[in-house]
Design a protein around this motif. Structure first.
Motif, short mmCIF file in Angstrom:
data_model
loop_
_atom_site.label_atom_id
_atom_site.label_comp_id
_atom_site.label_asym_id
_atom_site.label_seq_id
_atom_site.Cartn_x
_atom_site.Cartn_y
_atom_site.Cartn_z
N SER A 48 0.84 -1.22 -0.10
CA SER A 48 -0.05 -0.11 -0.09
C SER A 48 0.88 1.35 -0.16
O SER A 48 2.07 1.24 0.36
N LEU A 49 0.23 2.37 -0.31
CA LEU A 49 0.90 3.61 -0.41
C LEU A 49 0.23 4.73 0.30
O LEU A 49 -0.92 5.21 -0.23
N VAL A 70 0.21 -2.36 -6.93
CA VAL A 70 0.00 -2.01 -5.76
C VAL A 70 -1.42 -2.63 -5.14
O VAL A 70 -2.49 -2.71 -5.60
N ILE A 74 -4.14 3.17 -2.07
CA ILE A 74 -3.04 4.29 -2.24
C ILE A 74 -3.94 5.71 -1.84
O ILE A 74 -4.91 5.91 -2.28
N LEU A 84 0.18 10.86 -7.93
CA LEU A 84 0.69 9.68 -8.58
C LEU A 84 0.89 9.49 -10.02
O LEU A 84 0.17 10.11 -10.63
N THR A 98 -7.99 3.92 -4.59
CA THR A 98 -7.05 5.00 -4.94
C THR A 98 -7.61 6.37 -4.60
O THR A 98 -8.54 6.54 -5.21
#
Length: 170
Positions: A48-49, A70, A74, A84, A98
């Motif tokens: 994950s981000l 991913v 996000i 991104l 996201t």
């Protein structure tokens, strides 16, 4: 499992040699900038981000000629990534939700897909550039909301939703 990473400042994961880049959850500190990959054939897999709530704006760039994945979220509501960017990929999959202010897709290999599987919320701009190849884009979450300018210049297919109940707002 894979080790989580906390990024502070400007950081790069990857180098000139090929080999898989795999991390656990990546958390970006206030104002941090992260580039994963350097445009070589290194598959990228990230759990994950996530940015920092109330932060100065965190940015992530993904850049590989191999597959990019991913698997988790996000960004998140209240701490969306500022930007991104997918510079290059051999296909990309974003499995969780996201949440970002801007998303830019520069290029992906011919016939490959950039696939937003989870719900997608983009606050300011989605820019899908033509790149050098006819690549595909899929926005398949139950709820997709994109504010601001949306540009689709990819030469491949565009898939908006994958179920009768999906909601897409531009």
């Amino acid at each position: 499992g894979d080790t989580g990473v906390t990024v502070d400042g400007t950081s790069v994961i990857g180098g000139p040699s090929t080999g898989a880049i795999t991390t656990g959850a990546v958390t970006l500190a206030n104002g941090a900038s992260l580039t994963v990959g350097t445009g070589v054939a290194s598959p990228i897999s990230i759990a994950s981000l996530l940015g920092t709530a109330g932060g100065a704006g965190e940015t992530v760039t993904l850049n590989s000629t191999s597959a990019v994945a991913v698997t988790g979220d996000i960004g998140a509501t209240g701490n969306a990534l500022t930007a991104l960017t997918l510079t290059q990929s051999g296909g990309a999959s974003f499995g969780g939700a996201t949440t970002a202010d801007t998303v830019t897709i520069v290029d992906t290999a011919t016939g490959q897909t950039v696939d937003f599987v989870g719900d997608t919320t983009i606050g300011n701009r989605l820019f899908v550039q033509a790149g050098t190849a006819d690549y595909n884009l899929s926005l398949r979450g139950t709820t997709t909301s994109i504010a601001g300018t949306t540009t689709f210049l990819n030469g491949g297919t565009l898939n908006l939703g994958d179920a009768a109940g999906d909601s897409l707002t531009f």
